[in-house]
Write an enzyme that holds these catalytic residues in place. Structure first.
Site, PDB file in Angstrom:
ATOM      1  N   GLU A  37     -36.843 -51.375 -64.421  1.00  0.00           N
ATOM      2  CA  GLU A  37     -37.370 -50.447 -63.403  1.00  0.00           C
ATOM      3  C   GLU A  37     -37.990 -51.199 -62.240  1.00  0.00           C
ATOM      4  O   GLU A  37     -38.757 -52.142 -62.439  1.00  0.00           O
ATOM      5  CB  GLU A  37     -38.404 -49.539 -64.065  1.00  0.00           C
ATOM      6  CG  GLU A  37     -38.359 -48.121 -63.582  1.00  0.00           C
ATOM      7  CD  GLU A  37     -37.044 -47.440 -63.931  1.00  0.00           C
ATOM      8  OE1 GLU A  37     -36.149 -47.431 -63.059  1.00  0.00           O
ATOM      9  OE2 GLU A  37     -36.908 -46.911 -65.043  1.00  0.00           O
ATOM     10  N   ASP A  40     -34.155 -53.387 -59.093  1.00  0.00           N
ATOM     11  CA  ASP A  40     -32.872 -53.454 -58.345  1.00  0.00           C
ATOM     12  C   ASP A  40     -33.050 -54.008 -56.936  1.00  0.00           C
ATOM     13  O   ASP A  40     -32.264 -54.820 -56.478  1.00  0.00           O
ATOM     14  CB  ASP A  40     -32.100 -52.125 -58.378  1.00  0.00           C
ATOM     15  CG  ASP A  40     -32.818 -50.927 -57.787  1.00  0.00           C
ATOM     16  OD1 ASP A  40     -34.019 -51.030 -57.453  1.00  0.00           O
ATOM     17  OD2 ASP A  40     -32.176 -49.861 -57.662  1.00  0.00           O
ATOM     18  N   GLY A 128     -36.475 -37.432 -61.351  1.00  0.00           N
ATOM     19  CA  GLY A 128     -36.290 -38.865 -61.547  1.00  0.00           C
ATOM     20  C   GLY A 128     -34.997 -39.192 -62.280  1.00  0.00           C
ATOM     21  O   GLY A 128     -34.859 -40.260 -62.858  1.00  0.00           O
ATOM     22  N   SER A 131     -30.795 -36.897 -59.096  1.00  0.00           N
ATOM     23  CA  SER A 131     -30.020 -35.746 -58.625  1.00  0.00           C
ATOM     24  C   SER A 131     -29.433 -36.036 -57.251  1.00  0.00           C
ATOM     25  O   SER A 131     -28.324 -35.601 -56.940  1.00  0.00           O
ATOM     26  CB  SER A 131     -30.906 -34.501 -58.573  1.00  0.00           C
ATOM     27  OG  SER A 131     -32.058 -34.754 -57.802  1.00  0.00           O
ATOM     28  N   ASP A 176     -28.951 -46.251 -58.823  1.00  0.00           N
ATOM     29  CA  ASP A 176     -28.586 -44.858 -59.094  1.00  0.00           C
ATOM     30  C   ASP A 176     -27.149 -44.545 -58.681  1.00  0.00           C
ATOM     31  O   ASP A 176     -26.395 -43.909 -59.420  1.00  0.00           O
ATOM     32  CB  ASP A 176     -29.549 -43.909 -58.371  1.00  0.00           C
ATOM     33  CG  ASP A 176     -31.005 -44.218 -58.686  1.00  0.00           C
ATOM     34  OD1 ASP A 176     -31.258 -44.923 -59.685  1.00  0.00           O
ATOM     35  OD2 ASP A 176     -31.887 -43.762 -57.938  1.00  0.00           O
TER      36      ASP A 176
HETATM   37  C1  GLA Z   1     -35.339 -45.002 -57.710  1.00  0.00           C
HETATM   38  C2  GLA Z   1     -34.408 -45.773 -56.781  1.00  0.00           C
HETATM   39  C3  GLA Z   1     -33.688 -46.897 -57.534  1.00  0.00           C
HETATM   40  C4  GLA Z   1     -34.669 -47.769 -58.307  1.00  0.00           C
HETATM   41  C5  GLA Z   1     -35.646 -46.902 -59.115  1.00  0.00           C
HETATM   42  C6  GLA Z   1     -36.721 -47.709 -59.761  1.00  0.00           C
HETATM   43  O1  GLA Z   1     -34.607 -44.329 -58.680  1.00  0.00           O
HETATM   44  O2  GLA Z   1     -33.443 -44.905 -56.236  1.00  0.00           O
HETATM   45  O3  GLA Z   1     -32.913 -47.670 -56.639  1.00  0.00           O
HETATM   46  O4  GLA Z   1     -35.358 -48.620 -57.440  1.00  0.00           O
HETATM   47  O5  GLA Z   1     -36.252 -45.901 -58.326  1.00  0.00           O
HETATM   48  O6  GLA Z   1     -36.189 -48.555 -60.716  1.00  0.00           O
END
Ligand code: GLA
Length: 389
Positions: A37, A40, A128, A131, A176
């Site tokens: 988490e 990225d 989270g 979507s 995502d």
């Molecule tokens: C959101 C962002 C992702 C990532 C997460 C945290 O979902 O869209 O790119 O940074 O937060 O891991």
């Protein structure tokens, strides 16, 4: 609702709204991140899986040129998007995810076809579970069907990410959109966010299950905290003299501790630790070493709560309840998932105990917070698909 059934429902809604059946149907899933988490955008590793919750679009060519009409079958709201000129931001707000993708296609020299679209999403909004990425990747997949031009899935994910940056104002990383575009049924996706190299990690052991626990506290990434975390990580990397936190070690950080604020130090400590945890967790999953994976999930949560400060009371309550049930009760591990500040937790549990665990978490959570959570299990789903066309 299984994808086939969902697609049939959106097709029926399309027909009811536009008076003819759709010619194309496309779908893209939401995701849950098992671990990795806020790594990225630090060039680190992430380990998400696509979930059996989708954004689905049904469409046909429109008779009037220069316009794409989108009908949201759930909220019964429509958007009319002018495609005769470069697509811009507009109303309603949700249409911006679609507009951003349309603009990305235009920028790549694609002449957009006039379309009538009906869409529906079973990915909870603001939960989270990505979507917005599901909607973006779904739009891009529908355009592939409607234009007959397939796009490399990596290129598609990057186009969708750019839409999020420019049209939704969230400077997100690549996780995502990548998992929504590239997910494979029965697998997690280990993604190296620096090289964009992916590895499918099988997750087919029938003795374990992943539960998604939605706190029903909405998260808002546009609120600025996300961008602030990004900036703090960049600051840490600069002080450490590395390109990104991916290149720093825990020892280097300790040595440089005196040169940075406590906040920046703790942000970096989370990221450096989390990249390691993600690599170890992938190894644990390959070996079906569930207790180890579970411990890494708890460690991830603690760091996100104390060092990265992106958790919230409700997420912490869920993790506490899960930890109290413990290994004896069938819980291997639990953590918040996604950007944070609300949204969902993910719990790794024994499949045979999953139902009881879900009930216990729901009851205890409601008792402690007065909020009714939503809990579901999901197997790793496939990424974006053209269902019809
Ligand atoms: C959101 C962002 C992702 C990532 C997460 C945290 O979902 O869209 O790119 O940074 O937060 O891991």
């Amino acid at each position: 609702m299984p994808l086939k059934q969902l697609a049939a429902r959106v097709a029926a809604d399309f027909e009811k709204h536009y008076g003819r059946p759709p010619r194309w149907i496309a779908a893209a899933p939401g995701r849950v991140n098992v671990i990795g988490e806020h790594t990225d955008y630090n060039d680190g590793f992430v380990l998400p899986m696509a979930i059996e919750r989708y954004s689905v679009m049904a469409a046909d060519a429109a008779s009037a040129p220069g316009k794409i009409s989108v009908y949201d079958t759930h909220f019964k709201e429509s958007a009319a998007i002018d495609i005769s000129a470069p697509v811009t931001k507009g109303e309603p707000k949700w249409s911006n995810y679609i507009r951003g993708v349309l603009a990305g296609f235009q920028r790549r020299g694609v002449k957009l076809p006039a379309l009538d679209i009906a869409f529906m999403s079973t990915v909870p909004l603001g939960g989270g579970l990505s979507s917005s990425a599901a909607l973006e990747v779904c739009t891009a997949t529908l355009l592939e069907a409607a234009t007959g031009k397939t796009m490399d899935p990596v290129e598609k994910a990057l186009l969708a990410q750019q839409a999020e940056h420019e049209f939704a104002g969230v400077p997100c990383g690549i996780m995502d959109q990548f998992i929504s575009a590239l997910g494979r049924a029965g697998h997690l996706l280990l993604l190296d966010c620096r090289t964009r190299k992916t590895e499918l990690v099988p997750m087919s052991d029938p003795t374990v299950e992943l539960l998604v626990v939605n706190t029903n506290v909405k998260h808002e990434l546009g609120s600025g905290e996300y961008a602030k975390r990004r900036a703090e990580c960049e600051q840490a990397a600069k002080i450490l003299g590395v390109k990104s936190l991916r290149d720093a070690t825990a020892d280097q950080l300790e040595q440089a501790k005196g040169k940075m604020s406590d906040v920046v130090y703790r942000r970096a400590r989370h990221v450096i630790g989390e990249i390691e945890r993600t690599i170890h967790a992938a190894e644990g999953i390959r070996q079906s070493n569930w207790p180890t994976v579970g411990q890494l999930m708890y460690a991830s949560h603690n760091a996100l709560r104390d060092d990265y400060e992106v958790s919230c009371t409700e997420l912490d309550v869920v993790v506490d309840i899960a930890e109290n049930i413990g290994l004896k009760g069938g819980v291997y591990g639990c953590r918040m998932t996604g950007g944070g500040f609300g949204g969902c937790c993910v719990a790794l549990v024994k499949a045979s105990a999953a139902e009881g665990i879900a009930k216990k978490i729901a009851a205890d959570y409601q008792k402690k917070t007065n909020i009714e959570p939503a809990i579901f299990a999901s197997r790793p789903a496939a990424g974006a698909t053209i269902v019809k066309g």
